[in-house]
Design a protein around this motif. Structure first.
Motif, mmCIF file in Angstrom:
data_model
loop_
_atom_site.group_PDB
_atom_site.id
_atom_site.type_symbol
_atom_site.label_atom_id
_atom_site.label_comp_id
_atom_site.label_asym_id
_atom_site.label_seq_id
_atom_site.Cartn_x
_atom_site.Cartn_y
_atom_site.Cartn_z
ATOM 1 N N UNK A 1 0.833 -1.200 0.000
ATOM 2 C CA UNK A 1 0.000 0.000 0.000
ATOM 3 C C UNK A 1 0.875 1.259 0.000
ATOM 4 N N UNK A 2 0.298 2.372 -0.453
ATOM 5 C CA UNK A 2 -1.065 2.572 -0.925
ATOM 6 C C UNK A 2 -1.257 1.941 -2.307
ATOM 7 N N UNK A 3 -2.446 1.380 -2.526
ATOM 8 C CA UNK A 3 -2.728 0.642 -3.744
ATOM 9 C C UNK A 3 -3.225 1.544 -4.865
ATOM 10 N N UNK A 4 -2.851 1.170 -6.074
ATOM 11 C CA UNK A 4 -3.428 1.735 -7.290
ATOM 12 C C UNK A 4 -4.412 0.692 -7.815
ATOM 13 N N UNK A 5 -5.180 1.031 -8.836
ATOM 14 C CA UNK A 5 -6.090 0.023 -9.411
ATOM 15 C C UNK A 5 -5.288 -1.200 -9.860
ATOM 16 N N UNK A 6 -4.144 -0.971 -10.480
ATOM 17 C CA UNK A 6 -3.322 -2.088 -10.968
ATOM 18 C C UNK A 6 -2.801 -2.954 -9.827
ATOM 19 N N UNK A 7 -2.269 -2.331 -8.774
ATOM 20 C CA UNK A 7 -1.695 -3.133 -7.689
ATOM 21 C C UNK A 7 -2.784 -3.781 -6.831
ATOM 22 N N UNK B 1 -11.000 0.176 -3.706
ATOM 23 C CA UNK B 1 -9.741 0.252 -2.969
ATOM 24 C C UNK B 1 -9.474 1.697 -2.590
ATOM 25 N N UNK B 2 -8.711 1.875 -1.525
ATOM 26 C CA UNK B 2 -8.224 3.192 -1.130
ATOM 27 C C UNK B 2 -7.124 2.988 -0.103
ATOM 28 N N UNK B 3 -5.999 3.633 -0.334
ATOM 29 C CA UNK B 3 -4.901 3.562 0.623
ATOM 30 C C UNK B 3 -4.450 2.140 0.868
ATOM 31 N N UNK B 4 -4.631 1.651 2.113
ATOM 32 C CA UNK B 4 -4.206 0.301 2.481
ATOM 33 C C UNK B 4 -5.384 -0.665 2.587
ATOM 34 N N UNK B 5 -6.525 -0.304 1.962
ATOM 35 C CA UNK B 5 -7.722 -1.143 2.046
ATOM 36 C C UNK B 5 -8.193 -1.557 0.660
ATOM 37 N N UNK B 6 -8.714 -2.787 0.605
ATOM 38 C CA UNK B 6 -9.278 -3.333 -0.629
ATOM 39 C C UNK B 6 -10.593 -4.018 -0.277
ATOM 40 N N UNK B 7 -11.608 -3.774 -1.105
ATOM 41 C CA UNK B 7 -12.893 -4.481 -0.980
ATOM 42 C C UNK B 7 -13.011 -5.422 -2.179
ATOM 43 N N UNK B 8 -13.450 -6.638 -1.900
ATOM 44 C CA UNK B 8 -13.499 -7.706 -2.900
ATOM 45 C C UNK B 8 -14.871 -8.358 -2.861
ATOM 46 N N UNK B 9 -15.341 -8.773 -4.032
ATOM 47 C CA UNK B 9 -16.487 -9.680 -4.071
ATOM 48 C C UNK B 9 -15.982 -10.987 -4.643
ATOM 49 N N UNK B 10 -16.644 -12.076 -4.277
ATOM 50 C CA UNK B 10 -16.159 -13.388 -4.705
ATOM 51 C C UNK B 10 -17.306 -14.364 -4.813
ATOM 52 N N UNK B 11 -17.036 -15.454 -5.505
ATOM 53 C CA UNK B 11 -17.941 -16.606 -5.525
ATOM 54 C C UNK B 11 -17.064 -17.841 -5.653
#
Length: 157
Positions: A10-16, A82-92
Protein backbone atom coordinates in the motif's frame (compact mmCIF):
# COMPACT_ATOMS: atom_id res chain seq x y z
CA UNK A 1 12.94 -9.48 13.20
CA UNK A 2 10.42 -8.13 10.73
CA UNK A 3 9.16 -10.15 7.80
CA UNK A 4 10.18 -9.43 4.23
CA UNK A 5 7.79 -7.12 2.37
CA UNK A 6 4.96 -8.82 0.49
CA UNK A 7 4.41 -6.69 -2.62
CA UNK A 8 2.46 -5.06 -3.96
CA UNK A 9 2.49 -2.67 -1.02
CA UNK A 10 0.00 0.00 0.00
CA UNK A 11 -1.06 2.57 -0.92
CA UNK A 12 -2.73 0.64 -3.74
CA UNK A 13 -3.43 1.73 -7.29
CA UNK A 14 -6.09 0.02 -9.41
CA UNK A 15 -3.32 -2.09 -10.97
CA UNK A 16 -1.69 -3.13 -7.69
CA UNK A 17 -5.05 -3.75 -5.96
CA UNK A 18 -6.11 -5.97 -8.85
CA UNK A 19 -2.78 -7.80 -8.60
CA UNK A 20 -3.23 -8.31 -4.84
CA UNK A 21 -6.73 -9.73 -5.42
CA UNK A 22 -5.49 -12.22 -8.03
CA UNK A 23 -2.62 -13.26 -5.78
CA UNK A 24 -5.10 -13.97 -2.98
CA UNK A 25 -7.37 -15.93 -5.33
CA UNK A 26 -4.44 -18.00 -6.59
CA UNK A 27 -3.29 -18.79 -3.04
CA UNK A 28 -6.79 -19.80 -1.87
CA UNK A 29 -7.22 -22.04 -4.92
CA UNK A 30 -4.20 -24.07 -3.76
CA UNK A 31 -6.24 -25.05 -0.69
CA UNK A 32 -2.95 -24.99 1.24
CA UNK A 33 -3.68 -23.48 4.69
CA UNK A 34 0.00 -22.76 5.45
CA UNK A 35 0.54 -20.94 2.15
CA UNK A 36 -2.64 -18.89 2.54
CA UNK A 37 -1.91 -17.99 6.18
CA UNK A 38 1.53 -16.68 5.18
CA UNK A 39 -0.12 -13.69 3.50
CA UNK A 40 -1.56 -12.46 6.82
CA UNK A 41 0.09 -10.69 9.73
CA UNK A 42 1.03 -12.92 12.66
CA UNK A 43 -1.80 -11.28 14.64
CA UNK A 44 -4.30 -10.92 11.77
CA UNK A 45 -7.94 -10.61 12.80
CA UNK A 46 -10.74 -12.23 10.78
CA UNK A 47 -14.47 -12.40 10.71
CA UNK A 48 -15.65 -15.32 8.59
CA UNK A 49 -19.32 -16.20 9.00
CA UNK A 50 -19.62 -16.97 12.74
CA UNK A 51 -15.89 -17.58 13.32
CA UNK A 52 -13.34 -15.02 14.42
CA UNK A 53 -9.82 -16.44 13.99
CA UNK A 54 -6.94 -14.37 15.33
CA UNK A 55 -3.39 -15.01 14.18
CA UNK A 56 -1.85 -17.35 11.66
CA UNK A 57 -2.21 -20.54 13.69
CA UNK A 58 -5.95 -20.04 14.11
CA UNK A 59 -6.20 -19.16 10.40
CA UNK A 60 -4.46 -22.43 9.50
CA UNK A 61 -6.84 -24.38 11.76
CA UNK A 62 -9.85 -22.59 10.27
CA UNK A 63 -8.76 -23.20 6.66
CA UNK A 64 -7.97 -26.86 7.37
CA UNK A 65 -11.52 -27.37 8.68
CA UNK A 66 -12.96 -25.37 5.78
CA UNK A 67 -11.27 -27.38 3.03
CA UNK A 68 -12.00 -30.70 4.75
CA UNK A 69 -15.69 -29.77 4.43
CA UNK A 70 -15.73 -27.76 1.16
CA UNK A 71 -14.49 -30.31 -1.38
CA UNK A 72 -13.35 -29.55 -4.95
CA UNK A 73 -13.23 -25.87 -3.97
CA UNK A 74 -12.75 -23.37 -6.81
CA UNK A 75 -12.79 -19.61 -6.21
CA UNK A 76 -13.00 -16.43 -8.27
CA UNK A 77 -12.36 -13.01 -6.67
CA UNK A 78 -12.93 -9.59 -8.19
CA UNK A 79 -11.80 -6.14 -7.07
CA UNK A 80 -14.74 -4.02 -5.92
CA UNK A 81 -13.02 -0.91 -4.49
CA UNK A 82 -9.74 0.25 -2.97
CA UNK A 83 -8.22 3.19 -1.13
CA UNK A 84 -4.90 3.56 0.62
CA UNK A 85 -4.21 0.30 2.48
CA UNK A 86 -7.72 -1.14 2.05
CA UNK A 87 -9.28 -3.33 -0.63
CA UNK A 88 -12.89 -4.48 -0.98
CA UNK A 89 -13.50 -7.71 -2.90
CA UNK A 90 -16.49 -9.68 -4.07
CA UNK A 91 -16.16 -13.39 -4.71
CA UNK A 92 -17.94 -16.61 -5.53
CA UNK A 93 -16.71 -20.14 -5.04
CA UNK A 94 -18.10 -23.56 -5.84
CA UNK A 95 -17.72 -26.70 -3.75
CA UNK A 96 -19.51 -29.84 -2.68
CA UNK A 97 -19.94 -31.60 0.62
CA UNK A 98 -19.09 -35.24 1.32
CA UNK A 99 -22.62 -36.26 0.26
CA UNK A 100 -22.09 -34.75 -3.21
CA UNK A 101 -24.32 -31.70 -2.69
CA UNK A 102 -23.00 -28.72 -4.69
CA UNK A 103 -23.02 -25.09 -3.57
CA UNK A 104 -22.01 -21.71 -4.88
CA UNK A 105 -20.96 -19.43 -2.05
CA UNK A 106 -21.16 -15.68 -2.69
CA UNK A 107 -19.55 -13.03 -0.58
CA UNK A 108 -17.77 -9.79 0.05
CA UNK A 109 -14.54 -9.18 1.89
CA UNK A 110 -12.99 -6.05 3.33
CA UNK A 111 -9.22 -6.19 3.67
CA UNK A 112 -6.76 -3.95 5.51
CA UNK A 113 -3.00 -4.28 4.98
CA UNK A 114 0.02 -3.34 7.05
CA UNK A 115 2.81 -1.28 5.43
CA UNK A 116 4.70 -4.49 4.54
CA UNK A 117 1.81 -5.77 2.40
CA UNK A 118 0.46 -8.40 4.85
CA UNK A 119 -3.27 -8.52 5.49
CA UNK A 120 -3.96 -7.43 9.06
CA UNK A 121 -7.77 -7.58 8.92
CA UNK A 122 -10.21 -9.64 6.85
CA UNK A 123 -13.95 -9.28 7.26
CA UNK A 124 -16.02 -11.69 5.15
CA UNK A 125 -19.76 -12.00 4.64
CA UNK A 126 -20.81 -15.18 2.83
CA UNK A 127 -24.04 -16.82 1.64
CA UNK A 128 -24.38 -20.37 0.29
CA UNK A 129 -26.67 -21.26 -2.60
CA UNK A 130 -27.37 -24.95 -3.29
CA UNK A 131 -26.83 -25.66 -7.00
CA UNK A 132 -27.08 -28.69 -9.25
CA UNK A 133 -23.80 -30.17 -10.47
CA UNK A 134 -24.95 -29.25 -14.00
CA UNK A 135 -25.20 -25.55 -12.96
CA UNK A 136 -21.51 -25.29 -12.04
CA UNK A 137 -19.59 -22.54 -13.82
CA UNK A 138 -16.10 -23.36 -12.54
CA UNK A 139 -14.85 -26.48 -14.27
CA UNK A 140 -11.12 -25.91 -14.55
CA UNK A 141 -8.76 -28.50 -13.02
CA UNK A 142 -8.19 -27.95 -9.30
CA UNK A 143 -5.67 -25.21 -8.67
CA UNK A 144 -5.14 -21.77 -10.21
CA UNK A 145 -7.95 -20.39 -12.37
CA UNK A 146 -6.74 -20.25 -15.99
CA UNK A 147 -6.08 -16.73 -17.27
CA UNK A 148 -8.65 -17.20 -20.05
CA UNK A 149 -11.43 -18.33 -17.67
CA UNK A 150 -14.15 -15.67 -17.29
CA UNK A 151 -14.32 -13.64 -14.10
CA UNK A 152 -17.40 -12.90 -12.01
CA UNK A 153 -18.70 -10.04 -14.13
CA UNK A 154 -18.25 -11.99 -17.36
CA UNK A 155 -20.10 -14.95 -15.83
CA UNK A 156 -22.99 -12.75 -14.70
CA UNK A 157 -22.27 -13.47 -11.06
Amino acid sequence: MSEAPRPPLPPFTRETATQKVRMAEDAWNTRDPQRVAGAYTVDSRWRNRAEFPVGREEIVQFLTRKWNKELDYRLVKELWAFEGNRIAVRFAYEWHDDAGNWFRSYGNENWEFDPQGYMAKRYASINDLPIKESDRKYRWPLGRRPDDHPGLTDLGL
